[in-house]
Enzyme design. Sequence first.
Site, short mmCIF file in Angstrom:
data_model
loop_
_atom_site.label_atom_id
_atom_site.label_comp_id
_atom_site.label_asym_id
_atom_site.label_seq_id
_atom_site.Cartn_x
_atom_site.Cartn_y
_atom_site.Cartn_z
N CYS A 63 -81.99 -24.73 15.92
CA CYS A 63 -81.22 -23.76 15.15
C CYS A 63 -82.01 -22.47 14.94
O CYS A 63 -83.18 -22.49 14.57
CB CYS A 63 -80.83 -24.35 13.80
SG CYS A 63 -79.87 -23.21 12.76
N CYS A 69 -83.84 -21.27 6.58
CA CYS A 69 -82.76 -21.99 5.92
C CYS A 69 -83.27 -23.28 5.30
O CYS A 69 -84.11 -23.97 5.87
CB CYS A 69 -81.65 -22.29 6.93
SG CYS A 69 -80.31 -23.29 6.26
N CYS A 72 -81.69 -27.90 6.49
CA CYS A 72 -82.28 -29.01 7.25
C CYS A 72 -83.79 -29.00 7.04
O CYS A 72 -84.38 -27.93 6.84
CB CYS A 72 -81.99 -28.87 8.74
SG CYS A 72 -80.25 -28.93 9.18
N CYS A 146 -74.48 -22.73 13.00
CA CYS A 146 -75.06 -23.92 12.39
C CYS A 146 -74.92 -25.09 13.35
O CYS A 146 -73.86 -25.28 13.95
CB CYS A 146 -74.34 -24.24 11.07
SG CYS A 146 -75.03 -25.67 10.19
N GLN A 246 -67.15 -38.71 2.27
CA GLN A 246 -68.28 -38.94 3.17
C GLN A 246 -68.53 -37.69 4.00
O GLN A 246 -67.61 -36.98 4.39
CB GLN A 246 -68.01 -40.14 4.07
CG GLN A 246 -67.91 -41.47 3.33
CD GLN A 246 -69.25 -41.96 2.77
OE1 GLN A 246 -70.31 -41.44 3.11
NE2 GLN A 246 -69.18 -42.95 1.90
N PHE A 273 -66.19 -48.62 -7.37
CA PHE A 273 -66.52 -47.22 -7.09
C PHE A 273 -65.73 -46.80 -5.85
O PHE A 273 -66.28 -46.31 -4.87
CB PHE A 273 -68.03 -47.03 -6.88
CG PHE A 273 -68.87 -47.46 -8.04
CD1 PHE A 273 -69.10 -46.62 -9.11
CD2 PHE A 273 -69.44 -48.73 -8.06
CE1 PHE A 273 -69.89 -47.02 -10.19
CE2 PHE A 273 -70.23 -49.15 -9.13
CZ PHE A 273 -70.46 -48.29 -10.20
N GLU A 293 -62.23 -47.15 -9.93
CA GLU A 293 -62.96 -45.88 -9.85
C GLU A 293 -62.93 -45.21 -11.21
O GLU A 293 -61.97 -45.34 -11.96
CB GLU A 293 -62.31 -44.98 -8.79
CG GLU A 293 -62.70 -43.52 -8.80
CD GLU A 293 -64.19 -43.29 -8.61
OE1 GLU A 293 -64.74 -42.45 -9.35
OE2 GLU A 293 -64.79 -43.94 -7.74
N ASP A 345 -69.75 -49.40 -3.74
CA ASP A 345 -70.29 -48.17 -3.16
C ASP A 345 -70.64 -47.19 -4.30
O ASP A 345 -69.95 -46.20 -4.51
CB ASP A 345 -69.27 -47.55 -2.21
CG ASP A 345 -69.76 -46.27 -1.55
OD1 ASP A 345 -70.98 -46.01 -1.57
OD2 ASP A 345 -68.93 -45.52 -1.01
N CYS A 371 -76.29 -44.89 -0.79
CA CYS A 371 -76.88 -43.64 -0.29
C CYS A 371 -78.29 -43.45 -0.83
O CYS A 371 -78.86 -42.37 -0.70
CB CYS A 371 -75.99 -42.45 -0.66
SG CYS A 371 -75.75 -42.24 -2.45
#
Length: 413
Positions: A63, A69, A72, A146, A246, A273, A293, A345, A371
């Site tokens: 990139c 930036c 990343c 990007c 997601q 969740f 939820e 989740d 996550c």
Amino acid sequence: MTEAERIITTIERLGHQGDGVAKGPLFARRTLPGEVVSGIADGQNLTDIRVETPSDARIKASCRHYKSCGGCNLQHASDAFVENWKQEFVRHALTAQGLEAEFRPLYTSPERSRRRATFAARRTKKGAQVGFYTAGTDIITPIVDCQVMVPDLVEALPFVEQLAVLGSSRKTPLAVTVTSSIGGLDVSVKQGKPLDAKLRMELAQLFGSYPVARLTWDDDLVAMEQPPSQSFGVAQVTIPAGAFLQATKDGELALLKSVQEITQGAKRIMDLFAGCGTFSLPLAKHAEVHAIEGEPEMIAALDTGWRRAQGLHKVTATTRDLFRRPVLPEEFNPFGAEFDAVVIDPPRAGAEAQTAELARSNVPIIAYVSCNPVSFARDARILVDAGYRLNWIQVVDQFRWSAHAELVASFTL
């Protein structure tokens, strides 16, 4: 600065944020284990870094914005290195809890697949700046291309620029979240000027000149051409502005594939969740699902999506704060109608209280989506101590070139 002020050190490992860590500890951005680097020590950070001896895993970032930036932080490392590092990060989190499991090959989302991004947008004397913050600063790096985002997010940059011209102050940049959807771009603005009649009219006029499905301003709907929907299985769901989604569609499908494998054959599934139905609605093709939820708007979106879909089993949906009121063991067996499987989740903090109650239940199958490997390992320890077996783990890298990793884990009682 003189050369005498520079120090030379060797990077020993990567930290959990993806920065190189040398003895001290000293943290050096965008370095790799085994590299000899020089720089200026500023507290615990190494600045003005030069790589004296590069790692074999170092590659040229693809990139043009990578140096400035902050979006990343691992694009200087080979794909093989990043995949191995993320697998080992999860493995080390488990080891710290005295656990081990079979690891399946990591799945990485392809380039240009991120369907949501939050841009910083600031009004300037000549127009506006739109992009991402340079790491650790309030400096905006303007973005014209990007390697991570789907193309229509990049094409939205002129629209975001005009939003900043109309509705940002010089002091506070806008936070503009743009999501690719079936109906077009879904744009949600935060930190803008108050939405008075004049601004609302200007925004409505701007809205009509771009292919945008919905525009919200600090949670107020400004305009909607058509509902910005996401497909979850055969159902289409209009998610609330800014609600959880997601990061990539293919990453979502990779997580779903593992969840479906774990819960295969189950007739009644509880989804904890549940969000807007990422797993609930596809699972309803073969089973009855009860979704829980904490956000009422998300549950309403899930329920509407189910009611409009064809060919799905019954889905019931309940709003409940699972942190304050976790589902109790007896609720997994209401009136003798047992749940065959549970999908959970939780957000990054994990679900310690809910996991403790789940561990006391007799649910035979659990699909745990996470996550955060550290909070997952803590919760996994609770389940294993209660008699569950951790069978296997599928790591999914949706956030390509970042330090984040997601996973799905299979538990059986």
